[in-house]
Motif scaffolding. Structure first.
Motif, PDB file in Angstrom:
ATOM      1  N   GLU A 121       0.831  -1.204   0.000  1.00 45.61           N
ATOM      2  CA  GLU A 121       0.000   0.000   0.000  1.00 45.61           C
ATOM      3  C   GLU A 121       0.866   1.256   0.000  1.00 45.61           C
ATOM      4  N   PHE A 122       1.963   1.203   0.744  1.00 45.05           N
ATOM      5  CA  PHE A 122       2.876   2.341   0.724  1.00 45.05           C
ATOM      6  C   PHE A 122       3.484   2.504  -0.660  1.00 45.05           C
ATOM      7  N   GLN A 123       3.883   1.399  -1.276  1.00 47.10           N
ATOM      8  CA  GLN A 123       4.508   1.478  -2.588  1.00 47.10           C
ATOM      9  C   GLN A 123       3.556   2.068  -3.618  1.00 47.10           C
ATOM     10  N   ARG A 124       2.277   1.718  -3.531  1.00 49.49           N
ATOM     11  CA  ARG A 124       1.286   2.301  -4.447  1.00 49.49           C
ATOM     12  C   ARG A 124       1.150   3.808  -4.199  1.00 49.49           C
ATOM     13  N   ALA A 125       1.183   4.199  -2.941  1.00 51.67           N
ATOM     14  CA  ALA A 125       1.106   5.627  -2.622  1.00 51.67           C
ATOM     15  C   ALA A 125       2.323   6.366  -3.164  1.00 51.67           C
ATOM     16  N   ALA A 126       3.489   5.745  -3.080  1.00 54.50           N
ATOM     17  CA  ALA A 126       4.707   6.369  -3.604  1.00 54.50           C
ATOM     18  C   ALA A 126       4.650   6.490  -5.117  1.00 54.50           C
ATOM     19  N   GLU A 127       4.151   5.464  -5.792  1.00 57.50           N
ATOM     20  CA  GLU A 127       4.018   5.510  -7.249  1.00 57.50           C
ATOM     21  C   GLU A 127       3.017   6.581  -7.664  1.00 57.50           C
ATOM     22  N   ALA A 128       1.924   6.723  -6.918  1.00 59.22           N
ATOM     23  CA  ALA A 128       0.928   7.749  -7.216  1.00 59.22           C
ATOM     24  C   ALA A 128       1.534   9.141  -7.066  1.00 59.22           C
ATOM     25  N   ALA A 129       2.346   9.325  -6.039  1.00 60.61           N
ATOM     26  CA  ALA A 129       3.006  10.615  -5.833  1.00 60.61           C
ATOM     27  C   ALA A 129       3.993  10.908  -6.952  1.00 60.61           C
ATOM     28  N   ARG A 130       4.730   9.890  -7.377  1.00 65.01           N
ATOM     29  CA  ARG A 130       5.690  10.072  -8.461  1.00 65.01           C
ATOM     30  C   ARG A 130       4.981  10.378  -9.777  1.00 65.01           C
ATOM     31  N   THR A 131       3.852   9.710 -10.026  1.00 65.52           N
ATOM     32  CA  THR A 131       3.072   9.968 -11.241  1.00 65.52           C
ATOM     33  C   THR A 131       2.514  11.387 -11.245  1.00 65.52           C
ATOM     34  N   ALA A 132       2.014  11.830 -10.100  1.00 69.50           N
ATOM     35  CA  ALA A 132       1.481  13.190  -9.990  1.00 69.50           C
ATOM     36  C   ALA A 132       2.580  14.219 -10.236  1.00 69.50           C
ATOM     37  N   LEU A 133       3.769  13.951  -9.740  1.00 72.07           N
ATOM     38  CA  LEU A 133       4.889  14.861  -9.956  1.00 72.07           C
ATOM     39  C   LEU A 133       5.267  14.910 -11.434  1.00 72.07           C
ATOM     40  N   LYS A 134       5.305  13.761 -12.085  1.00 74.57           N
ATOM     41  CA  LYS A 134       5.645  13.710 -13.502  1.00 74.57           C
ATOM     42  C   LYS A 134       4.625  14.468 -14.339  1.00 74.57           C
TER      43      LYS A 134
END
Length: 357
Positions: A121-134
């Motif tokens: 769940e943390f990893q998905r949250a991190a990927e979502a944050a990275r996608t939003a930044l991109k």
């Protein structure tokens, strides 16, 4: 009555010129003028069409840019903020789940397995944050204007926060296992009560320090600066413990040697006194005793200094570990909590300025 017509008196018919025999000079200027007018008119029409097309394209590009900036300021930046808000709770949930499993008790492998859900769940949250930044970075790829600079600064801070949280999660098993027997076993550093003398204490400490310092070296590779700073300080503290343990052990052995030398001087003095030795001999013995006392005092000073530092190092070790989560990590997060919202607002202000212009 017959009238005769005199041919000589008949009017001569008018001569009708043959159009085919007209000179070309009389038609050429008219044709050239018409052609020139047609060409000029066509050029004007083409220019008007081109100008209209340029205006239409410019207006369309301007409208698209306006819509893109409004999207950047609204949905994309809001998505960035929302994604960041979910990252820290997800990290905390994983840390709590892992520690709970470890205290069950469970091995590190079992604890990782039992906290796998929270880790995912943390990893998905991190990927979502990275996608939003991109998404924000792609929305405005120019780094030369105000919006580009503001977006670049925001991206730098935001990426730092993602790295900080991922490092916090990734390196937690290494940090949490430092003082566990099935981890680095750093609790073996506290060997005072197990040793018969200071030299044995130094030996046991050295044995415990080796895997402990190796674990600290691994922790120095973390993306979380709080772990890295702790590992560096911890490594230095362990080295100081080893050094001070060695000094105290050596001082203890010297002290035992000095006791033997003192006993020898006492016997030597008694013998000299019993046989009424000369004053010169007695003064020489006194000088030996004075030099020995100086060595004893110096050795005692070294021992006391090293012993105090050793005890202080042992006493401060639990505090050093505790401060990672009580002070260091909260301070780092507080810094991001201050900087990122400010840079979000700066980006929004930069977009507003360009929209007004």
């Amino acid at each position: 009555m017959t009238f005769e017509t005199n041919p000589a008196q008949q009017p001569e018919p008018r001569h009708q010129p043959d159009p085919a025999q007209q000179p070309v000079e009389t038609q050429q200027p008219r044709s050239t003028k018409r052609l020139a007018l047609i060409l000029v008119s066509s050029a004007v029409v083409l220019l008007l069409i081109a100008a209209a097309a340029v205006v239409a394209v410019t207006q369309s590009a301007a409208q698209q840019r306006k819509e893109g900036l409004e999207l950047l300021k609204g949905d994309q930046v809001n998505a960035l903020v929302d994604a960041r808000g979910k990252l820290q709770p997800a990290a905390n949930a994983y840390l709590a789940a892992y520690k709970k499993a470890r205290n069950a008790p469970a091995s590190q492998e079992e604890a990782e397995k039992n906290s796998a859900k929270e880790r995912e769940e943390f990893q998905r949250a991190a990927e979502a944050a990275r996608t939003a930044l991109k998404s924000v970075q792609l929305a405005h790829d120019s780094g030369e204007d105000g919006i580009g600079v503001a977006a670049g600064q925001l991206a730098e801070s935001y990426q730092g926060f993602i790295d900080h949280m991922e490092g916090l999660v990734d390196s937690y098993p290494e940090f949490e296992g430092l003082f566990r027997e099935d981890g680095a076993g750093c609790n073996g550093l506290f060997v005072g009560s197990k040793a018969a003398n200071l030299r044995e204490r130094q030996t046991l400490l050295t044995q415990a320090a080796k895997p402990c310092r190796e674990a600290a070296e691994q922790l120095k590779q973390s993306r979380n600066i709080a772990y890295v700073e702790f590992a560096r300080t911890f490594d230095n503290r362990v080295a100081q413990l080893e050094s001070n343990a060695g000094i105290t052990a050596e001082s203890e052995e010297k002290y035992n040697e000095f006791v033997q030398l003192k006993d020898q001087l006492v016997r030597k003095t008694d013998e000299a006194t019993a046989r009424n030795a000369s004053d010169e001999e007695l003064l020489a013995i006194a000088d030996e005793a004075k030099a020995l006392n100086t060595r004893i005092r110096n050795n005692r000073s070294e021992f006391d200094f090293a012993a105090k530092r050793y005890l202080s190092g042992v006493k401060d070790m639990p505090v050093l570990v505790e401060e990672v989560f009580s002070k260091k990590i909260p301070t780092e997060i507080k810094g991001y909590d201050s900087v990122i919202p400010l840079r979000v607002q700066i980006l929004k202000d930069a977009v507003d300025i360009e929209l007004v212009e």
